[in-house]
Write a protein that holds these residues in place. Structure first.
Motif, PDB file in Angstrom:
ATOM      1  N   SER A  53       9.005  33.832  -7.665  1.00  0.00           N
ATOM      2  CA  SER A  53       7.969  34.957  -6.755  1.00  0.00           C
ATOM      3  C   SER A  53       6.487  34.701  -7.050  1.00  0.00           C
ATOM      4  O   SER A  53       5.702  35.589  -7.184  1.00  0.00           O
ATOM      5  N   PRO A  54       5.721  33.390  -6.684  1.00  0.00           N
ATOM      6  CA  PRO A  54       4.584  33.074  -7.215  1.00  0.00           C
ATOM      7  C   PRO A  54       3.456  33.887  -6.137  1.00  0.00           C
ATOM      8  O   PRO A  54       2.523  34.127  -6.549  1.00  0.00           O
ATOM      9  N   GLY A  55       4.350  34.347  -5.150  1.00  0.00           N
ATOM     10  CA  GLY A  55       3.161  35.239  -4.102  1.00  0.00           C
ATOM     11  C   GLY A  55       2.729  36.542  -4.657  1.00  0.00           C
ATOM     12  O   GLY A  55       1.764  36.979  -4.221  1.00  0.00           O
ATOM     13  N   ILE A  56       3.289  36.988  -5.610  1.00  0.00           N
ATOM     14  CA  ILE A  56       2.883  38.323  -6.333  1.00  0.00           C
ATOM     15  C   ILE A  56       1.799  38.044  -7.148  1.00  0.00           C
ATOM     16  O   ILE A  56       1.059  39.101  -7.620  1.00  0.00           O
ATOM     17  N   LEU A  57       1.414  36.980  -7.570  1.00  0.00           N
ATOM     18  CA  LEU A  57       0.171  36.309  -8.502  1.00  0.00           C
ATOM     19  C   LEU A  57      -1.384  36.608  -7.818  1.00  0.00           C
ATOM     20  O   LEU A  57      -1.355  36.324  -6.451  1.00  0.00           O
ATOM     21  N   PRO A  58      -2.158  37.159  -8.463  1.00  0.00           N
ATOM     22  CA  PRO A  58      -3.593  37.392  -7.764  1.00  0.00           C
ATOM     23  C   PRO A  58      -4.142  36.432  -7.226  1.00  0.00           C
ATOM     24  O   PRO A  58      -4.693  36.484  -6.095  1.00  0.00           O
ATOM     25  N   ASP A  59      -3.864  35.061  -7.764  1.00  0.00           N
ATOM     26  CA  ASP A  59      -4.503  33.936  -6.947  1.00  0.00           C
ATOM     27  C   ASP A  59      -3.419  33.144  -6.133  1.00  0.00           C
ATOM     28  O   ASP A  59      -3.623  31.981  -6.015  1.00  0.00           O
ATOM     29  N   ALA A  60      -2.208  33.989  -5.728  1.00  0.00           N
ATOM     30  CA  ALA A  60      -1.539  33.347  -4.895  1.00  0.00           C
ATOM     31  C   ALA A  60      -2.070  32.670  -3.591  1.00  0.00           C
ATOM     32  O   ALA A  60      -3.021  33.312  -3.089  1.00  0.00           O
ATOM     33  N   SER A  61      -1.709  31.690  -3.224  1.00  0.00           N
ATOM     34  CA  SER A  61      -1.949  31.177  -1.871  1.00  0.00           C
ATOM     35  C   SER A  61      -1.538  31.892  -0.640  1.00  0.00           C
ATOM     36  O   SER A  61      -0.708  32.572  -0.920  1.00  0.00           O
ATOM     37  N   HIS A  62      -2.319  31.899   0.554  1.00  0.00           N
ATOM     38  CA  HIS A  62      -1.674  32.716   1.532  1.00  0.00           C
ATOM     39  C   HIS A  62      -0.015  32.154   2.020  1.00  0.00           C
ATOM     40  O   HIS A  62       0.738  32.935   2.397  1.00  0.00           O
ATOM     41  N   GLU A  63       0.251  30.837   1.884  1.00  0.00           N
ATOM     42  CA  GLU A  63       1.519  30.531   1.975  1.00  0.00           C
ATOM     43  C   GLU A  63       2.528  31.079   1.038  1.00  0.00           C
ATOM     44  O   GLU A  63       3.723  31.582   1.233  1.00  0.00           O
ATOM     45  N   GLN A  64       2.165  30.995  -0.318  1.00  0.00           N
ATOM     46  CA  GLN A  64       2.971  31.367  -1.415  1.00  0.00           C
ATOM     47  C   GLN A  64       3.212  32.930  -1.166  1.00  0.00           C
ATOM     48  O   GLN A  64       4.190  33.665  -1.330  1.00  0.00           O
ATOM     49  N   THR A  65       2.055  33.666  -0.685  1.00  0.00           N
ATOM     50  CA  THR A  65       2.340  35.224  -0.441  1.00  0.00           C
ATOM     51  C   THR A  65       3.253  35.247   0.814  1.00  0.00           C
ATOM     52  O   THR A  65       4.140  36.331   0.471  1.00  0.00           O
ATOM     53  N   ALA A  66       3.115  34.781   1.728  1.00  0.00           N
ATOM     54  CA  ALA A  66       4.025  34.799   2.719  1.00  0.00           C
ATOM     55  C   ALA A  66       5.366  34.520   2.554  1.00  0.00           C
ATOM     56  O   ALA A  66       6.314  35.061   3.124  1.00  0.00           O
TER      57      ALA A  66
END
Length: 347
Positions: free
Chosen positions: A216-229
């Motif tokens: 779940s890398p999208g939850i990290l503060p510095d996640a990329s837009h792709e990771q967040t999506a």
């Protein structure tokens, strides 16, 4: 590291609580800006990880026990201000419901584990992280930050313990509260944390962070837009949390009591610094006490392992519910902030 009731004088407890008040105020103000309403429940999950981590006791040198805290881990996932409030609420539930940490000593415990640990751990992490962009470098930074953070917290607790006999004692010299001076408290606390508890904190922090980076890398503060999506869900964290809850009875395998957490009925016979104390400090026998609903994470009539698992489940559910309630009350504040930012951008 949970300082029990009556080990610190009421004066010390008052000072430590006074120190924490502006920290809490600052953290809450920052969270309103840094954590959107949609992410607030994630703080409950993060607080639950800290709560469960503190139930995994490990044996330390000298026959005592210790545990991880997870404060730096939460700071890496959500920021140090969120970590401060998450650990604070976890400590509050531990003190009120399970008798783990004193009510009067709540401010001191929060200073050590909800302030010093996450803020310093995050600062060290950020310093190292600024010099490397690799995933391995991130994990190394997390490990170093968490190790320094928990040892700094342990040192603060040792100092709080150690100054008591010098400041508060009877005319004959007997300590009124914690009876061990700095010459005993600092070595006793630091030996276990520099060798074992610090390593446990590193393992817990790095392992969970690596798991988050993979699932779940999208939850990290510095996640990329792709990771967040694509990978911002909390389901993998929930699965890991359930697994940890089921495994908490492992924390019962560590025998002995954490240093400085003996009961008033046993401290006179505890051997520390090479000899038994021989008396019970008056402040411990005559001080404040509160009967916990589920003392020591046990439930009357149930085996220790079952009571431990149910206590972990109760604590986790309470934390998740509390932060969902907080999220529900944040709507107007967050919306106002968004409108304010949008208005500024339009100007």
């Amino acid at each position: 590291m949970h300082i029990p009731e009556n080990y610190l004088s009421p004066q010390t407890c008052a000072v430590m609580t006074a120190v924490m008040i502006p920290v809490w105020v600052h953290a809450v103000k920052k969270i309103k800006v840094e954590i959107p309403k949609s992410k607030m429940p994630l703080m409950g999950v993060a607080a639950a990880f800290s709560f469960v981590a503190m139930m995994f006791n490990v044996p330390l040198p000298g026959g005592t026990t210790g545990h991880a805290v997870g404060g730096t881990l939460i700071a890496l996932l959500l920021g140090p201000n969120a970590a401060c409030i998450s650990v604070t609420i976890a400590l509050l539930i531990q003190a009120l419901l399970f008798g783990d940490g004193g009510i009067l000593a709540f401010g001191a415990n929060c200073f050590n584990m909800a302030f010093v640990l996450p803020y310093l751990g995050y600062a060290i992490y950020s310093l190292i992280r600024s010099r490397t962009s690799s995933e391995k470098g991130r994990l190394v930074a997390a490990g170093v930050g968490s190790y320094i953070g928990i040892n700094a917290a342990a040192f603060c607790a040792a100092v709080e313990f150690g100054i008591q006999p010098a400041l508060f004692h009877t005319a004959s010299g007997q300590a009124l509260y914690c009876p061990y001076g700095l010459n005993i408290a600092i070595p006793a606390m630091m030996l276990g944390h520099l060798t074992i508890a610090g390593i446990v904190e590193v393992i817990f922090t790095v392992a969970v962070l690596a798991y988050v980076l993979r699932t779940s890398p999208g939850i990290l503060p510095d996640a990329s837009h792709e990771q967040t999506a694509k990978k911002a869900g909390v389901k993998p964290l929930a699965i890991l949390l359930v697994a940890l809850i089921c495994a908490v009875p492992l924390g019962l395998l560590a025998t002995g009591t954490a240093w400085g957490e003996w009961g008033a009925d046993e401290i006179a016979s505890v051997v520390s610094g090479g000899k038994a104390l021989g008396y019970t400090p008056a402040g411990m026998t005559q001080g404040f006490s509160l009967e916990a609903l589920l003392p020591d994470y046990s439930i009357a009539g149930l085996p220790d392992a079952v009571g431990y698992i149910l206590s972990a489940l109760i604590g986790v559910l309470l934390l998740i519910i509390i932060f969902r309630i907080i999220a529900a009350s944040m709507k107007e504040t967050v919306d106002f902030h968004k409108k304010k930012v949008s208005g500024a951008s339009a100007d």
